[in-house]
Design a protein around this motif. Structure first.
Motif, short mmCIF file in Angstrom:
data_model
loop_
_atom_site.label_atom_id
_atom_site.label_comp_id
_atom_site.label_asym_id
_atom_site.label_seq_id
_atom_site.Cartn_x
_atom_site.Cartn_y
_atom_site.Cartn_z
N PRO A 279 -24.30 -12.35 -11.69
CA PRO A 279 -25.54 -13.05 -11.34
C PRO A 279 -26.24 -13.63 -12.57
O PRO A 279 -26.14 -13.10 -13.66
N ARG A 280 -26.94 -14.73 -12.37
CA ARG A 280 -27.65 -15.39 -13.46
C ARG A 280 -28.73 -14.50 -14.07
O ARG A 280 -29.04 -14.61 -15.26
N GLY B 259 -27.92 -0.16 -20.76
CA GLY B 259 -27.59 0.45 -19.48
C GLY B 259 -27.43 -0.59 -18.39
O GLY B 259 -26.49 -0.54 -17.59
N GLU B 260 -28.34 -1.56 -18.34
CA GLU B 260 -28.25 -2.60 -17.33
C GLU B 260 -27.02 -3.47 -17.54
O GLU B 260 -26.37 -3.88 -16.57
N VAL C 18 -24.25 -4.20 -14.74
CA VAL C 18 -23.83 -5.56 -14.40
C VAL C 18 -22.31 -5.68 -14.53
O VAL C 18 -21.64 -6.27 -13.67
N ALA C 19 -21.76 -5.13 -15.60
CA ALA C 19 -20.31 -5.18 -15.80
C ALA C 19 -19.59 -4.49 -14.65
O ALA C 19 -18.59 -5.00 -14.13
N VAL D 177 -19.17 -8.98 -21.66
CA VAL D 177 -19.97 -7.98 -20.94
C VAL D 177 -19.06 -6.99 -20.21
O VAL D 177 -19.26 -5.78 -20.29
N THR D 178 -18.04 -7.50 -19.52
CA THR D 178 -17.14 -6.60 -18.78
C THR D 178 -16.15 -5.88 -19.68
O THR D 178 -15.59 -4.85 -19.29
#
Length: 467
Positions: free
Chosen positions: A300-301, A354-355, A359-360, A413-414
């Motif tokens: 998500p953006r 943490g966020e 998200v990942a 990120v992932t």
């Protein structure tokens, strides 16, 4: 024999082993090309000619790349060699230690010819350091256009035939962006695949080193050299079943490949050439027997501010503690982004980390049914030098960078592996990359697919004018 620089890195290694050419001959050949072309391309910051000659003479090491010349990005400490990190503040810094990946490159018998150009502390996606450090890195396909960043010097060197392959690093696309701009293979490995020892300065998990090369097989062989954990690493990827080079010889089964083109980092238009490259790659994958499925953008953006907070803190780690006078010597982008990172409190940074991990996890869950994901690498072919940079308004500069690179950071990120492949060229000869991402720790499968794509649509014999 062809001109030495026309040989792939693996062909050069084979020629050394057969006695057809020596490592010393290769070193001299490339040093001559560096002397002639590096300034024009903005490729090298420091050339270590005498050290390279000495290493080539007494070269030791085994493996397919032993004796093959390469180069080290100027963000990686190299004992006894100036390591400026793209900054005037570090222009005279000579470390007495080497990063673990540099030691592994040396242990494999590869010969570094020097340090490649990078922007200040590797922050922006263009390579335009202070002129006292180096000229801008440009793509050899059009020297008025950027090589990308932050591994721009490495990509310019490989694309211009100054080395057969080079080490880069990637915290938001910094291997894949210059690979696309320069018509190369650029692989960002999985998180934990390559050790960050001994400094462990990358605390977010976004960045990793990786290979920039002309062919998939060369990139795989170089990954074999650099990969593997060190004792004390905070994370590590599992040991591969076979070498990454061997994985290139494994024909992939029929794969389910997701594709999307909606920009993730920014709401931006996508150049028609990048759309064409993506569509052509989709058809190529289908012709190879794979199923290509359209999906919505899986990240998500609203995750973007979290990434930006972590990126700002990474920059701040390079600027915190500097005096006001020293900070005035920084480039405006570094100064602005570093100040933004210094303003982030400890708890805010912890919440952002943490966020980002949540998200990942959600992103990986969304794409779990697929073996790979296809997007463009960039939203545009390589832009003119200076097109993104805005010293008067660094915030606008940063926004322009996100519009140029709206997909690459997702895979940082992932922590998934992702590769840019040079599958398309514009009518006026500018390279346009497409990006494939694999499952976490799935470099073997991603390389097998990439090698299959290269075999079906080879690019190695396509060269810029300076070749």
């Amino acid at each position: 024999m062809a001109e030495l620089h026309e040989l792939t890195a693996l062909e050069q290694g084979a020629a050394i082993r057969s006695g057809e050419v020596s490592s010393a001959e290769l070193v001299e050949h490339y040093l001559a090309r560096i002397a002639r072309l590096s300034e024009e391309l903005g490729a090298f910051v420091t050339v270590t000619a005498e050290q390279a000659r000495a290493r080539a003479t007494g070269m030791t090491g085994a493996g397919p790349l032993a004796g093959v010349p390469t180069a080290i990005k100027d963000l990686n400490a190299t004992a006894g060699v100036r390591t400026a990190f793209g900054s005037v503040l570090m222009r005279d810094f000579v470390p007495d230690w080497s990063d673990e990946l540099v030691l592994r490159i040396e242990a494999a018998g590869m010969i570094s010819l020097g340090k490649t150009n990078t922007p200040e502390f590797g922050s922006p996606c263009y390579t335009e350091p202070d002129p006292s450090i180096a000229p801008p890195a440009v793509t050899p396909w059009d020297t008025g256009r950027m090589a990308g960043g932050s591994s721009g010097g490495a990509a310019a060197a490989v694309a211009g035939g100054l080395v057969p392959l080079a080490q880069g690093s990637d915290g938001g696309g910094s291997i894949r962006i210059p690979a696309s701009c320069c018509g190369l293979v650029g692989l960002k490995p999985s998180r934990g695949r390559i050790s960050g020892a001994p400094s462990y300065g990358e605390v977010t998990g976004l960045a990793t080193a990786g290979p920039i090369a002309r062919t998939v097989r060369d990139a795989a062989a170089f990954l074999d050299v650099m990969a593997g954990p060190s004792l004390g690493d905070p994370s590590w990827a599992p040991e591969p079943e076979v070498s990454f080079l061997e994985a290139c010889d494994r024909a992939p089964a029929r794969l389910r490949i997701a594709r999307f083109i909606t920009p993730v980092l920014a709401d931006t238009a996508v150049d028609p050439e990048c759309v064409l490259a993506w569509e052509s790659a989709s058809r190529l994958l289908e012709s190879l027997g794979h199923e290509v499925v359209d999906i919505e953008a899986p990240m998500p953006r609203d995750a973007v501010p979290v990434f930006e907070t972590c990126w700002a803190v990474l920059t701040a780690l390079s600027t915190v503690g500097l005096s006001t006078e020293q900070k005035e010597q920084l480039q405006p982008m570094t100064r602005w982004l570093g100040a933004k990172g210094e303003a982030v409190s400890g708890p805010t940074f912890g919440l952002a980390l943490g966020e980002m991990r949540r998200v990942a996890a959600r992103t990986l869950a969304a794409i779990a049914p697929y073996d790979a994901v296809l997007t463009p690498t960039l939203a545009s072919p390589p832009l003119p030098v200076g097109a993104l940079r805005d010293d008067a308004d660094p915030e606008s500069d940063f926004v322009a960078q996100t519009r140029f690179t709206p997909w690459t950071s997702m895979w940082n990120v992932t922590g998934s592996p992702a590769v840019s492949l040079p599958l398309h060229y514009t009518a006026d000869g500018l390279p346009v990359g497409v990006m494939l991402a694999g499952r976490p720790a799935g470099e073997q499968e991603l390389l097998a697919l990439s090698a299959q794509v290269e075999s079906a649509a080879p690019w190695v014999d396509r060269h810029p004018g300076c070749w």
